[in-house]
Design an enzyme around this catalytic site. Structure first.
Site, PDB file in Angstrom:
ATOM      1  N   ILE A  99       0.832  -1.208   0.000  1.00 30.29           N
ATOM      2  CA  ILE A  99       0.000   0.000   0.000  1.00 30.29           C
ATOM      3  C   ILE A  99       0.869   1.262   0.000  1.00 30.29           C
ATOM      4  CG2 ILE A  99      -1.756   1.312   1.284  1.00 30.29           C
ATOM      5  CD1 ILE A  99      -2.741  -1.412   2.402  1.00 30.29           C
ATOM      6  N   ASP A 122      12.221  -0.665   6.829  1.00 24.58           N
ATOM      7  CA  ASP A 122      13.333  -1.577   7.147  1.00 24.58           C
ATOM      8  C   ASP A 122      13.435  -2.705   6.121  1.00 24.58           C
ATOM      9  OD1 ASP A 122      11.863  -3.765   9.744  1.00 24.58           O
ATOM     10  OD2 ASP A 122      11.212  -3.263   7.706  1.00 24.58           O
ATOM     11  N   SER A 166      11.737  -5.222   5.621  1.00 24.96           N
ATOM     12  CA  SER A 166      11.473  -6.591   6.113  1.00 24.96           C
ATOM     13  C   SER A 166      10.485  -7.292   5.190  1.00 24.96           C
ATOM     14  CB  SER A 166      10.920  -6.536   7.540  1.00 24.96           C
ATOM     15  OG  SER A 166       9.852  -5.604   7.615  1.00 24.96           O
ATOM     16  N   ALA A 172       3.912   1.497   8.248  1.00 23.65           N
ATOM     17  CA  ALA A 172       4.845   0.421   8.618  1.00 23.65           C
ATOM     18  C   ALA A 172       4.238  -0.456   9.704  1.00 23.65           C
ATOM     19  CB  ALA A 172       6.166   1.023   9.122  1.00 23.65           C
ATOM     20  N   TYR A 193      -2.861  -8.914  16.496  1.00 23.95           N
ATOM     21  CA  TYR A 193      -2.757  -7.893  15.447  1.00 23.95           C
ATOM     22  C   TYR A 193      -3.872  -6.870  15.622  1.00 23.95           C
ATOM     23  CZ  TYR A 193      -3.186  -5.968  10.725  1.00 23.95           C
ATOM     24  OH  TYR A 193      -3.305  -5.120   9.644  1.00 23.95           O
ATOM     25  N   ASN A 201     -10.277  -5.643   3.466  1.00 21.61           N
ATOM     26  CA  ASN A 201      -9.302  -6.494   2.764  1.00 21.61           C
ATOM     27  C   ASN A 201      -8.819  -5.814   1.489  1.00 21.61           C
ATOM     28  OD1 ASN A 201     -10.728  -8.300   4.679  1.00 21.61           O
ATOM     29  ND2 ASN A 201      -9.344  -9.803   3.767  1.00 21.61           N
ATOM     30  N   VAL A 216      -5.862 -13.138   0.071  1.00 23.46           N
ATOM     31  CA  VAL A 216      -6.404 -14.270  -0.687  1.00 23.46           C
ATOM     32  C   VAL A 216      -6.494 -13.952  -2.174  1.00 23.46           C
ATOM     33  CG1 VAL A 216      -8.825 -13.575  -0.308  1.00 23.46           C
ATOM     34  CG2 VAL A 216      -8.269 -15.983  -0.774  1.00 23.46           C
ATOM     35  N   GLY A 269      -9.931 -19.472  14.084  1.00 21.99           N
ATOM     36  CA  GLY A 269     -10.307 -18.086  14.419  1.00 21.99           C
ATOM     37  C   GLY A 269     -10.744 -17.279  13.214  1.00 21.99           C
ATOM     38  N   ASP A 270     -10.975 -17.953  12.082  1.00 24.09           N
ATOM     39  CA  ASP A 270     -11.338 -17.231  10.850  1.00 24.09           C
ATOM     40  C   ASP A 270     -12.648 -16.473  11.075  1.00 24.09           C
ATOM     41  OD1 ASP A 270     -11.462 -18.219   7.334  1.00 24.09           O
ATOM     42  OD2 ASP A 270     -10.643 -16.465   8.365  1.00 24.09           O
TER      43      ASP A 270
HETATM   44  P1  NAD Z   1       3.350  -4.600   3.581  1.00 18.66           P
HETATM   45  O1  NAD Z   1       3.981  -5.675   4.400  1.00 18.66           O
HETATM   46  O2  NAD Z   1       3.460  -4.651   2.107  1.00 18.66           O
HETATM   47  O3  NAD Z   1       3.901  -3.162   4.054  1.00 18.66           O
HETATM   48  C1  NAD Z   1       4.418  -2.932   5.341  1.00 18.66           C
HETATM   49  C2  NAD Z   1       5.721  -2.153   5.189  1.00 18.66           C
HETATM   50  O4  NAD Z   1       6.233  -1.827   6.476  1.00 18.66           O
HETATM   51  C3  NAD Z   1       6.801  -2.966   4.470  1.00 18.66           C
HETATM   52  O5  NAD Z   1       7.419  -2.165   3.489  1.00 18.66           O
HETATM   53  C4  NAD Z   1       7.774  -3.345   5.586  1.00 18.66           C
HETATM   54  O6  NAD Z   1       9.105  -3.525   5.115  1.00 18.66           O
HETATM   55  C5  NAD Z   1       7.617  -2.139   6.507  1.00 18.66           C
HETATM   56  N1  NAD Z   1       7.997  -2.418   7.910  1.00 18.66           N
HETATM   57  C6  NAD Z   1       7.603  -3.469   8.661  1.00 18.66           C
HETATM   58  N2  NAD Z   1       8.159  -3.385   9.892  1.00 18.66           N
HETATM   59  C7  NAD Z   1       8.902  -2.236   9.924  1.00 18.66           C
HETATM   60  C8  NAD Z   1       9.708  -1.596  10.899  1.00 18.66           C
HETATM   61  N3  NAD Z   1       9.895  -2.114  12.118  1.00 18.66           N
HETATM   62  N4  NAD Z   1      10.325  -0.424  10.571  1.00 18.66           N
HETATM   63  C9  NAD Z   1      10.166   0.110   9.328  1.00 18.66           C
HETATM   64  N5  NAD Z   1       9.423  -0.448   8.349  1.00 18.66           N
HETATM   65  C10 NAD Z   1       8.796  -1.618   8.654  1.00 18.66           C
HETATM   66  O7  NAD Z   1       1.833  -4.551   4.037  1.00 18.66           O
HETATM   67  P2  NAD Z   1       0.619  -3.660   3.498  1.00 18.66           P
HETATM   68  O8  NAD Z   1      -0.471  -4.610   3.127  1.00 18.66           O
HETATM   69  O9  NAD Z   1       1.091  -2.638   2.530  1.00 18.66           O
HETATM   70  O10 NAD Z   1       0.146  -2.937   4.867  1.00 18.66           O
HETATM   71  C11 NAD Z   1       0.359  -1.558   5.082  1.00 18.66           C
HETATM   72  C12 NAD Z   1      -0.417  -1.182   6.339  1.00 18.66           C
HETATM   73  O11 NAD Z   1      -1.817  -1.427   6.141  1.00 18.66           O
HETATM   74  C13 NAD Z   1      -0.025  -1.989   7.585  1.00 18.66           C
HETATM   75  O12 NAD Z   1      -0.059  -1.121   8.723  1.00 18.66           O
HETATM   76  C14 NAD Z   1      -1.129  -3.043   7.696  1.00 18.66           C
HETATM   77  O13 NAD Z   1      -1.314  -3.475   9.037  1.00 18.66           O
HETATM   78  C15 NAD Z   1      -2.321  -2.262   7.198  1.00 18.66           C
HETATM   79  N6  NAD Z   1      -3.423  -3.101   6.712  1.00 18.66           N
HETATM   80  C16 NAD Z   1      -3.292  -3.798   5.531  1.00 18.66           C
HETATM   81  C17 NAD Z   1      -4.381  -4.565   5.082  1.00 18.66           C
HETATM   82  C18 NAD Z   1      -4.328  -5.322   3.778  1.00 18.66           C
HETATM   83  O14 NAD Z   1      -5.361  -5.897   3.402  1.00 18.66           O
HETATM   84  N7  NAD Z   1      -3.207  -5.333   3.057  1.00 18.66           N
HETATM   85  C19 NAD Z   1      -5.558  -4.633   5.815  1.00 18.66           C
HETATM   86  C20 NAD Z   1      -5.638  -3.914   7.008  1.00 18.66           C
HETATM   87  C21 NAD Z   1      -4.571  -3.126   7.435  1.00 18.66           C
HETATM   88  C1  UD2 Z   2      -7.080  -9.655   6.516  1.00 23.78           C
HETATM   89  C2  UD2 Z   2      -5.662  -9.112   6.581  1.00 23.78           C
HETATM   90  C3  UD2 Z   2      -5.216  -8.990   7.985  1.00 23.78           C
HETATM   91  C4  UD2 Z   2      -6.209  -8.236   8.827  1.00 23.78           C
HETATM   92  C5  UD2 Z   2      -7.614  -8.824   8.619  1.00 23.78           C
HETATM   93  C6  UD2 Z   2      -8.628  -7.911   9.300  1.00 23.78           C
HETATM   94  C7  UD2 Z   2      -4.342  -9.792   4.664  1.00 23.78           C
HETATM   95  C8  UD2 Z   2      -3.393 -10.802   4.103  1.00 23.78           C
HETATM   96  N1  UD2 Z   2      -4.780 -10.052   5.913  1.00 23.78           N
HETATM   97  O1  UD2 Z   2      -7.093 -10.996   7.047  1.00 23.78           O
HETATM   98  O2  UD2 Z   2      -3.951  -8.284   7.991  1.00 23.78           O
HETATM   99  O3  UD2 Z   2      -6.170  -6.874   8.452  1.00 23.78           O
HETATM  100  O4  UD2 Z   2      -7.943  -8.869   7.243  1.00 23.78           O
HETATM  101  O5  UD2 Z   2      -9.888  -8.499   9.170  1.00 23.78           O
HETATM  102  O6  UD2 Z   2      -4.705  -8.846   4.042  1.00 23.78           O
HETATM  103  N2  UD2 Z   2      -8.456 -18.037   2.311  1.00 23.78           N
HETATM  104  C9  UD2 Z   2      -8.693 -19.228   1.616  1.00 23.78           C
HETATM  105  N3  UD2 Z   2      -7.667 -19.756   0.873  1.00 23.78           N
HETATM  106  C10 UD2 Z   2      -6.428 -19.161   0.814  1.00 23.78           C
HETATM  107  C11 UD2 Z   2      -6.219 -17.945   1.536  1.00 23.78           C
HETATM  108  C12 UD2 Z   2      -7.242 -17.407   2.279  1.00 23.78           C
HETATM  109  O7  UD2 Z   2      -9.794 -19.781   1.656  1.00 23.78           O
HETATM  110  O8  UD2 Z   2      -5.542 -19.713   0.127  1.00 23.78           O
HETATM  111  C13 UD2 Z   2      -9.556 -17.452   3.097  1.00 23.78           C
HETATM  112  C14 UD2 Z   2      -9.202 -17.212   4.559  1.00 23.78           C
HETATM  113  O9  UD2 Z   2      -9.430 -18.358   5.359  1.00 23.78           O
HETATM  114  C15 UD2 Z   2     -10.150 -16.086   4.913  1.00 23.78           C
HETATM  115  C16 UD2 Z   2     -10.274 -15.283   3.603  1.00 23.78           C
HETATM  116  O10 UD2 Z   2      -9.821 -16.160   2.571  1.00 23.78           O
HETATM  117  O11 UD2 Z   2     -11.409 -16.603   5.254  1.00 23.78           O
HETATM  118  C17 UD2 Z   2      -9.425 -14.020   3.575  1.00 23.78           C
HETATM  119  O12 UD2 Z   2      -8.103 -14.386   3.989  1.00 23.78           O
HETATM  120  P1  UD2 Z   2      -6.897 -13.291   3.967  1.00 23.78           P
HETATM  121  O13 UD2 Z   2      -5.716 -13.952   4.546  1.00 23.78           O
HETATM  122  O14 UD2 Z   2      -6.782 -12.700   2.604  1.00 23.78           O
HETATM  123  O15 UD2 Z   2      -7.384 -12.087   4.867  1.00 23.78           O
HETATM  124  P2  UD2 Z   2      -8.036 -12.081   6.324  1.00 23.78           P
HETATM  125  O16 UD2 Z   2      -9.407 -11.520   6.165  1.00 23.78           O
HETATM  126  O17 UD2 Z   2      -7.906 -13.378   6.993  1.00 23.78           O
END
Ligand code: NAD
Ligand code: UD2
Length: 329
Positions: free
Chosen positions: A28, A48, A50, A88, A154, A183, A198, A285-286
């Site tokens: 993002i 970082d 990671s 981050a 989380y 999501n 997913v 816990g899904d």
């Molecule tokens: P991502 O893992 O691609 O991005 C996270 C970034 O943070 C990475 O670039 C990673 O290297 C950096 N990072 C991690 N730990 C760090 C640290 N200690 N110091 C500095 N940098 C660090 O994940 P994303 O999906 O882009 O998520 C971005 C934000 O959105 C996160 O806060 C995540 O919790 C939140 N979020 C994402 C989703 C989703 O569906 N992707 C849903 C809900 C919330």
């Molecule tokens: C998402 C975020 C998590 C948190 C959460 C908040 C991701 C990866 N995870 O978890 O960070 O913000 O939302 O609600 O964005 N599934 C399958 N097959 C697969 C993979 C997943 O059936 O191969 C199912 C899984 O069991 C779940 C759904 O798809 O029911 C979504 O899974 P996910 O990991 O994409 O995201 P979620 O909602 O568990």
């Protein structure tokens, strides 16, 4: 560090606005960085690496490799910034359950480090990523006034981030917007990670003719929001703080829920490949149902449009086929 200069065509000094994006090398964060650059801002990334990747970043970004839990690094990165987008985190529910203390250090400790630097630098506004995980198992549509009930470490750390943001305004005058992302999907979400979303996992597998695994009966639903819409909310949130400082909490969602089985079928239609489906055990816990109300964000930020799942999938699949064609080169 003062913001860099750019000289307007008539030679007067025009100061660029600098924004700090923590986690800017991630899925993002890198799309946000692209949008801020396109608006003519200077983007400073603290990451970082990671899970973030250099190839996600536009070369115009100023990159500081560092830990968001390191107060000196965060302070250095924030000096001269007009605002901080804090993304981050360890963005994985599974990893947070496996490494409770380590992910807490980043997801809540790192967040407070960001707020504290914003305080020390005179009240830099902060737009940060929370998550629908704070709701836990909500039956029906999740609205921001629902009582939070996180079911994972989380989600608890994201709720803590929201509560500390409230304290940040009350005690220290730090304005913030916390966005509860549902999501999120789109290009650059890393399908190779077991923790990835997913949609990225299914899109890569179905596109490659490989089987996918449905956890449980696939009836569980999610509110899938395209990454471009998330970026639009983040940018609008920072603008809102400039106009009306406060501490806000807003959903980032579409208000439409899709079952995982329907998702697999939709990706099959978009790729013109019949998904090969394996049934797997339900994930511990899904969450059975997850759908949010976009109403408060729409009213507060004036954002009315959300990308449909069909359009978002089409964009994602086009980017994946583009990557595959590049890989073939
Ligand atoms: P991502 O893992 O691609 O991005 C996270 C970034 O943070 C990475 O670039 C990673 O290297 C950096 N990072 C991690 N730990 C760090 C640290 N200690 N110091 C500095 N940098 C660090 O994940 P994303 O999906 O882009 O998520 C971005 C934000 O959105 C996160 O806060 C995540 O919790 C939140 N979020 C994402 C989703 C989703 O569906 N992707 C849903 C809900 C919330
Ligand atoms: C998402 C975020 C998590 C948190 C959460 C908040 C991701 C990866 N995870 O978890 O960070 O913000 O939302 O609600 O964005 N599934 C399958 N097959 C697969 C993979 C997943 O059936 O191969 C199912 C899984 O069991 C779940 C759904 O798809 O029911 C979504 O899974 P996910 O990991 O994409 O995201 P979620 O909602 O568990």
């Amino acid at each position: 560090m003062r913001a860099p200069l750019c000289l307007a065509h008539h030679g007067t000094e025009v100061r660029l606005t600098t924004y700090l994006v923590t986690g800017g090398a991630g899925f993002i964060g890198s799309h946000l960085a692209d949008a801020l650059l396109a608006e003519g801002h200077h983007v400073r990334v603290l990451d970082d690496f990671s899970t973030g990747r250099t190839e996600n970043l536009d070369p115009r970004c100023e990159v500081m490799r560092g830990d968001v839990c390191d107060p000196a690094a965060v302070r250095r990165a924030m000096v001269g910034a007009s605002g901080c987008f804090h993304l981050a985190a360890v963005a994985s529910v599974v990893r947070a359950n496996e490494d409770w203390l380590g992910t807490h250090r980043v997801n809540l400790g790192g967040t407070i480090t960001v707020y504290d630097a914003a305080r020390a630098l005179g009240g830099v506004p902060v737009v940060y990523a929370s998550s629908a995980a704070v709701y836990g198992n909500v039956s029906g549509v999740a609205r921001e006034d629902a009582t939070p009930a996180p079911r994972t470490a989380y989600g608890a750390d994201k709720l803590g981030s929201e509560q500390h943001a409230g304290v940040g305004l009350l005690v220290h005058g730090v304005a913030s917007v916390g966005f509860r992302f549902f999501n999120v999907y789109g290009p650059r979400q890393d399908p190779s990670s077991p923790y990835s979303g997913v949609i990225s996992i299914f899109a890569r597998a179905i596109g490659a003719g490989e089987p996918i695994t449905l956890h449980g009966d696939g009836s569980q639903t999610r509110d899938f929001v395209f990454v471009a819409d998330v970026v639009q909310h983040l940018v609008a949130g920072m603008q809102h703080l400039a106009d009306r400082p406060g501490a806000y909490l807003l959903n980032v969602c579409t208000g439409r829920e899709t079952s995982i089985r329907e998702l697999a079928e939709a990706i099959g239609v978009a790729t013109r490949r019949k998904p090969v489906i394996k049934d797997g055990p339900a994930r511990a816990g899904d969450i059975a149902q997850s759908v949010g109300s976009p109403r408060l964000a729409t009213i507060t930020l004036g954002l009315h449009e959300r990308t449909s799942l069909a359009d978002g999938l089409a964009t994602l699949l086009a980017s994946l086929s583009g990557q595959r064609s590049l890989e073939r080169v």
